[in-house]
Design a protein around this motif. Sequence first.
Motif, PDB file in Angstrom:
ATOM      1  N   SER A 628       0.870  -1.057   0.004  1.00 28.77           N
ATOM      2  CA  SER A 628      -0.004   0.044   0.080  1.00 28.77           C
ATOM      3  C   SER A 628       0.925   1.330  -0.006  1.00 28.77           C
ATOM      4  N   THR A 645      -4.011   0.780  -2.350  1.00 29.42           N
ATOM      5  CA  THR A 645      -3.223  -0.515  -2.085  1.00 29.42           C
ATOM      6  C   THR A 645      -2.862  -1.062  -3.504  1.00 29.42           C
ATOM      7  N   SER A 668      -8.287   1.386  -4.919  1.00 24.24           N
ATOM      8  CA  SER A 668      -7.978  -0.273  -4.684  1.00 24.24           C
ATOM      9  C   SER A 668      -8.362  -0.973  -5.974  1.00 24.24           C
TER      10      SER A 668
END
Length: 769
Positions: A628, A645, A668
């Motif tokens: 991340s 992420t 993400s």
Amino acid sequence: MAFGARQTGLKEGRFRALSAIPARLEAWLEAERTQLPLWLPVGLVAGVAAWFWLPGVRAWAGLLLSMAALALVGFAFGRGGRTGRAVAIFGLSVAAGCGLVWWKAERVGVTPLARAGVARLTATIERVEPLPARGAIRLTLLPRTLVTEGKGASANAPLPSRIRINVPIENAVAGLMPGAIVSIRARLVPPPSAAVPGAYDYSAVAWFGGIAATGKALDPVTLVRPAPPSRPSQWLADMRIALTAHILSKLPPGENGVAAALITGDMGAVTQDDNEAFRRSGLAHLLSVSGLHLTAAVGATMVLALRLLALWPRLALRAPLLLIAAGCGAVMGTGYTLLTGAEVPTVRSLIAALVVLAGVALGREAMTLRLVAAGALVCVLFWPEAVAGPSFQLSFAAILSIVALHELRWVRVTFEKREEAWPRRLLRELVALLLTGLVVEAALAPIAIFHFHRAGLYGAAANIVSIPLTTFVIMPAEALALLADIVGLGAPFWWMTGKALALLLWIAHSVGSLPGAVTFVPTMSRSAFALVATGGLWLALWRTRARLLGLLPIAIGMAMTLAAHPADIFITGDGRHLAVRGADGRIALLRQRTGDYMRDTLSELSGREGDEAVALDDLPGARCGPDSCAALIVRGDRVWRLLATRSAYRIDRAVMEPACAAADIVASDRRLPDWCRPRWIKADPTLLRRTGGLAIQLARPGVTSVAELQGAHPWAMLPPDHDPASPPRSDPSYTKRAWAARDPWRDDGPDDDGPADAGGLQRPLENAR
């Protein structure tokens, strides 16, 4: 109460001024009466462009109704004058353009593949495109059977109507020809939408091309049945492939790819470096078979036909040689278009050439704005969707600017041929070429900025040398080499062709590598582009001094473009790639292994070169671990917090939940749990499936999504049920004092790797605090 003399006189003066406007308008249109028909194709183009711009059915229907009402008003109140008729006809043409492209979109489009996956399919080859520079062959297939693999496998999956697949050279077999039936195991995906707002959107092109899926072959291709005996269309396709292979075998790498592109239009062997050099130097149009190549072929045929026919005195005295030569040129142009694959840009150029030849046959001036308008009218009627593409815009902008320039009286007087010494004549022609090149570059620059986010600076100078070199040296030498190869005597001509191509490549690379050869402009809105296009047309199509009013919308559109700011954060539709624009304008990428295409796309949207991109790890205020990244982004007096992420590993909730709560934006490529609640945007697959890629502005908080730009067009993504562009909520946490409070994001000490969590993974958010 009576008005005073001063008041009455003032009101009467204003009334007289207002009442004189219709008369002045009529007088102006009477002076421009020969130019009025030119606006008919402009109205069609405007209607098509409005359909692509407007978001959905209600807006399209509203445009049709409003244009119909405008036409009724024009016909009702404009009796006996040109103004009403002109307004009415223009309104009807706009409505016709909108209705035409809407009808075609509903008629030709096909439902894209439902989901990505691996499948085994049997299909008939419709088209074969060799791509030697990429080590692949591109096949356009008409599926007969399709069996999906993996989860949810089905032997009765819906059959896509047309598929485009790239086959690596090592997986190809002999006999891949149009009409053959093959069996292929490939990974298929729906036609991709734009990765981020402003990027290339292939889904619209695929919709009008009837392509339901694209993919890549995973195993060697199996030839189920060879192609049947050649039909005329297949014979031309086979001839094109054979001719391309012959040219590639006669010249060294690099030169052979450009030579093949000039003759057959096959750019598959042009290397990426050469292609980029041609784009940077403003010579990319030389590689696409269009107006220049067709003009050279038709013109050479006409000259040759006239010379040969004139050798027969009786025929020369009695037959209309010019008409016969024009017919020979038309036959050559048609055959050349079919040989090169009859791509839409080439067909448009052929239509324009045929219109010019018809004008020559009728004894009219060879090239006028009316002939250009007629060519544009035919193109829009047959291919209305091409209006939204850069090819149509660039080709017609170039020819329109050239013809409009040379129809100006002072240009005719200055550069017309006359009896004078050859040095003075040569200087006059060079100045004319330079002026024409500058005008063309100015006309093409807004289109290049809007579509490609770049504009060349030295294209006019490069074209002065490269166009004559290509037209009068390279193409004739290559044509002679091909003809001489019939009797095995083509070697000298291939040598000459190779040397000329080497010079052309040297010009492209030298000009393209000069400092400032390309200026990157990060964004040009649709409104700004519409203003510039409207001003350019107004400036080119009118002939009285009123045309100078076109400079006003051009200036406004360019000012809007220069004042616009690129987005601060880009998130791609799959969530895998994220770019942050730094204070110096360079972008910082989430993943260091980002491919060249995505790197260049994100960099150009930010207004920089692709090789200037850096890793997000190197951005000031960013702390990254293997799984991340957390970054502090300062814009004005506000600090924004980003969390992203970059691995598929699980992150401990005890670390992730407070980090989400402290972040403004979380991105993400995997679905995040409900307890991950950032303050503004959670760009995970749950959201991105509805919005597509995102471009986020932080100075004036707002979001633009791919779905928003696509609207409700047939190829568009599903309309989102959540508006990510809503402004961040107002609470004390957005003050500078709150950001200064101690929290997991602050970098107030040395890195602490910390213990492993229960799953054996490092705690990357603690590492990246």
